[in-house]
Design a protein around this motif. Structure first.
Motif, PDB file in Angstrom:
ATOM      1  N   ASP A  78      15.651   9.184  28.557  1.00 47.29           N
ATOM      2  CA  ASP A  78      16.507  10.263  28.081  1.00 47.29           C
ATOM      3  C   ASP A  78      16.150  10.695  26.664  1.00 47.29           C
ATOM      4  O   ASP A  78      16.247  11.878  26.330  1.00 47.29           O
ATOM      5  N   LEU A  79      15.744   9.737  25.832  1.00 41.82           N
ATOM      6  CA  LEU A  79      15.525  10.050  24.419  1.00 41.82           C
ATOM      7  C   LEU A  79      14.476   9.126  23.804  1.00 41.82           C
ATOM      8  O   LEU A  79      14.496   7.921  24.035  1.00 41.82           O
ATOM      9  N   ILE A  80      13.571   9.701  23.024  1.00 42.48           N
ATOM     10  CA  ILE A  80      12.700   8.931  22.138  1.00 42.48           C
ATOM     11  C   ILE A  80      13.018   9.354  20.709  1.00 42.48           C
ATOM     12  O   ILE A  80      13.110  10.550  20.411  1.00 42.48           O
ATOM     13  N   ALA A  81      13.226   8.374  19.840  1.00 42.31           N
ATOM     14  CA  ALA A  81      13.539   8.655  18.442  1.00 42.31           C
ATOM     15  C   ALA A  81      12.596   7.873  17.548  1.00 42.31           C
ATOM     16  O   ALA A  81      12.066   6.834  17.932  1.00 42.31           O
ATOM     17  N   GLY A  82      12.399   8.388  16.338  1.00 43.11           N
ATOM     18  CA  GLY A  82      11.564   7.656  15.384  1.00 43.11           C
ATOM     19  C   GLY A  82      11.134   8.517  14.222  1.00 43.11           C
ATOM     20  O   GLY A  82      11.169   9.749  14.286  1.00 43.11           O
ATOM     21  N   GLY A  83      10.741   7.844  13.167  1.00 42.89           N
ATOM     22  CA  GLY A  83      10.286   8.534  11.962  1.00 42.89           C
ATOM     23  C   GLY A  83       8.932   8.035  11.515  1.00 42.89           C
ATOM     24  O   GLY A  83       8.844   7.130  10.687  1.00 42.89           O
ATOM     25  N   ILE A 115       5.131  10.070  27.851  1.00 41.10           N
ATOM     26  CA  ILE A 115       6.361   9.576  28.479  1.00 41.10           C
ATOM     27  C   ILE A 115       7.270  10.719  28.922  1.00 41.10           C
ATOM     28  O   ILE A 115       8.018  10.592  29.878  1.00 41.10           O
ATOM     29  N   GLN A 116       7.195  11.853  28.227  1.00 41.54           N
ATOM     30  CA  GLN A 116       7.982  13.043  28.569  1.00 41.54           C
ATOM     31  C   GLN A 116       9.491  12.756  28.669  1.00 41.54           C
ATOM     32  O   GLN A 116      10.128  12.987  29.711  1.00 41.54           O
ATOM     33  N   PRO A 117      10.083  12.271  27.581  1.00 39.42           N
ATOM     34  CA  PRO A 117      11.540  12.075  27.597  1.00 39.42           C
ATOM     35  C   PRO A 117      12.253  13.417  27.676  1.00 39.42           C
ATOM     36  O   PRO A 117      11.667  14.452  27.380  1.00 39.42           O
ATOM     37  N   LYS A 118      13.515  13.382  28.042  1.00 40.98           N
ATOM     38  CA  LYS A 118      14.275  14.634  28.079  1.00 40.98           C
ATOM     39  C   LYS A 118      14.453  15.202  26.667  1.00 40.98           C
ATOM     40  O   LYS A 118      14.421  16.420  26.468  1.00 40.98           O
ATOM     41  N   TYR A 119      14.636  14.309  25.691  1.00 44.03           N
ATOM     42  CA  TYR A 119      14.872  14.727  24.307  1.00 44.03           C
ATOM     43  C   TYR A 119      14.092  13.842  23.343  1.00 44.03           C
ATOM     44  O   TYR A 119      13.722  12.716  23.682  1.00 44.03           O
ATOM     45  N   PHE A 120      13.864  14.359  22.149  1.00 46.67           N
ATOM     46  CA  PHE A 120      13.334  13.508  21.086  1.00 46.67           C
ATOM     47  C   PHE A 120      14.041  13.824  19.768  1.00 46.67           C
ATOM     48  O   PHE A 120      14.562  14.931  19.569  1.00 46.67           O
ATOM     49  N   ILE A 121      14.086  12.829  18.899  1.00 42.08           N
ATOM     50  CA  ILE A 121      14.578  12.994  17.530  1.00 42.08           C
ATOM     51  C   ILE A 121      13.476  12.520  16.598  1.00 42.08           C
ATOM     52  O   ILE A 121      13.010  11.379  16.705  1.00 42.08           O
ATOM     53  N   PHE A 122      13.050  13.400  15.723  1.00 43.96           N
ATOM     54  CA  PHE A 122      11.986  13.107  14.752  1.00 43.96           C
ATOM     55  C   PHE A 122      12.617  13.193  13.369  1.00 43.96           C
ATOM     56  O   PHE A 122      13.185  14.227  13.005  1.00 43.96           O
ATOM     57  N   GLU A 123      12.590  12.082  12.614  1.00 42.74           N
ATOM     58  CA  GLU A 123      13.183  12.118  11.277  1.00 42.74           C
ATOM     59  C   GLU A 123      12.130  11.785  10.244  1.00 42.74           C
ATOM     60  O   GLU A 123      11.207  11.018  10.493  1.00 42.74           O
TER      61      GLU A 123
END
Length: 411
Positions: A78-83, A115-123
């Protein structure tokens, strides 16, 4: 009950982003972190997560997907996040993503593409959106769009103090949504009430800080009320959706440095909300916000702890636990037992309460009702892992202990 959505945390550190996403309702299924000591702290706090200790350039997306298939029976993320750390811009006329110093950004993009997640957060740091650096940011956005994502615009720099943190800390945030899903929005700010330093840490000032050992504090001596409810040893308030950890009913980390009489005198004379002239340390104001907490240098740069704020009423620098509170970590969250590692972990971490708001925006876009999500009690992890040095931590993960550069001791 609805199954909790799945998130992956890249460049995870000790787990500030992971904690915020879990608080929003996610299960952090996989985390990747280069530092072996930070990895142990992440593993301790998230025992259900598959923590990978290694250079992300050597981590294959297939390894992550295999773990998901093994644990959940599917590979939908659903989500990949990372900075990923960015090293600025290169020469004019050169595509900055091709600069070797920005290779970690490329690895982040690679993981999203594969991986093609539905969403990503890039900080990232706010400076990436200004001056010549903005060209690099534009390249990153173009790359995301090229692999099937729409990036929410205009791009925003968010200040954690506007989301309930008692600390002034700004971060650039990109929110990406796969073209076939509903677009996620930036979370709304909460400017109606600023949480102050006093509200976060005033109950700790009644207890003498520890210096050479850490026996812990009974929660009976602390006041989990008002805005401090979220720091409770039992996940509550902002962290009520978190899984319950099997830990001792003790608050650890109220540990600080021994100061010289001269330093103590200087700290005492410094008015709250100003900088002490000799050390250049900022003295907190009880009615204000904490300045941005920094990580300090790595081992190969001398292992220096970043300048820590001076307590507003006690002539000393803040303790690890006070710094954790000012970063919005609850008291059940554990850090490495040494001052250097502990403060480095906090200074490097995403502020969990901001990460929760970001994760909540994705939860909303997914159409999930958080009231349908359940939490569980997690298995206990050996506490001695929190005291491992770099060599011991590297051995635990089965990696060479020269991966993290050794401390250079100057003669």
């Amino acid at each position: 009950m609805t199954k909790r959505p799945i998130a992956i945390d890249l460049f995870a550190g000790c787990g500030g982003m992971s904690l915020g996403l879990e608080a929003a309702g996610f299960d952090v299924a996989v985390a990747v972190e280069f530092d072996a000591v930070h990895c142990l702290v992440h593993h301790f706090n998230f025992p259900y997560c598959h923590t990978i200790c290694g250079d992300i350039s050597q981590v294959k997306s297939a390894e992550i997907l295999d773990q998901l298939q093994l644990k959940y029976g599917h590979t939908e993320v659903d989500l990949i996040a990372g900075g990923p750390p960015c090293q600025g811009f290169s020469h004019i006329g050169k595509r900055q993503l091709d600069d070797p110093r920005n290779s970690l950004v490329f690895e982040y993009l690679r993981m999203i593409a594969e991986i093609q997640p539905k969403y990503f957060i890039f900080e990232n740091v706010p400076g990436i959106a200004t001056g010549k650096h903005k060209r690099f940011l534009d390249e990153i956005i173009t790359e995301f769009e090229g692999i099937g994502y729409q990036v929410k615009k205009p791009i925003k720099i968010l200040d954690a103090s506007e989301y309930g943190a008692p600390q002034k800390r700004k971060r650039l945030i990109l929110i990406g949504s796969r073209f076939d899903v509903k677009m996620a929005e930036y979370p709304a700010t909460n400017n109606s009430e600023i949480v102050t330093v006093y509200q976060a840490i005033s109950d700790l000032e009644k207890i003498d800080h520890f210096t050479n050992y850490d026996p812990g504090i009974s929660p009976a001596f602390l006041e989990y009320e008002g805005d401090r409810k979220k720091y409770s040893l039992v996940p509550s308030d902002s962290f009520s959706l978190c899984h319950k950890r099997s830990i001792e009913p003790t608050v650890y980390g109220h540990v600080g440095s021994v100061h010289t009489p001269l330093s103590i005198a200087r700290f005492a004379k410094t008015p709250p909300g100003t900088i002490e002239p000799k050390s250049r340390f900022f003295k907190l104001s009880p009615t204000g916000l904490c300045n941005t907490l920094r990580a300090g240098t790595n081992s190969d740069k001398g292992a220096y702890t970043a300048p820590r704020p001076i307590h507003y009423s006690i002539p000393r620098c803040i303790t690890i636990r006070e710094a954790a509170r000012l970063h919005t970590f609850p008291d059940w969250f554990q850090f490495h037992r040494t001052i250097w590692h502990g403060f480095r972990e906090i200074g490097n971490a995403v502020i969990p309460i901001l990460a929760k708001q970001l994760g909540g925006s994705v939860i909303d876009a997914l159409g999930i009702d958080v009231n349908d999500l359940k939490s569980t009690t997690l298995a206990q992890v050996q506490r001695n892992l929190l005291s491992y040095n770099i060599s011991q931590a590297s051995t635990y993960w089965g990696i060479p202990d020269y991966v993290i550069p050794k401390r250079k001791r100057l003669r």
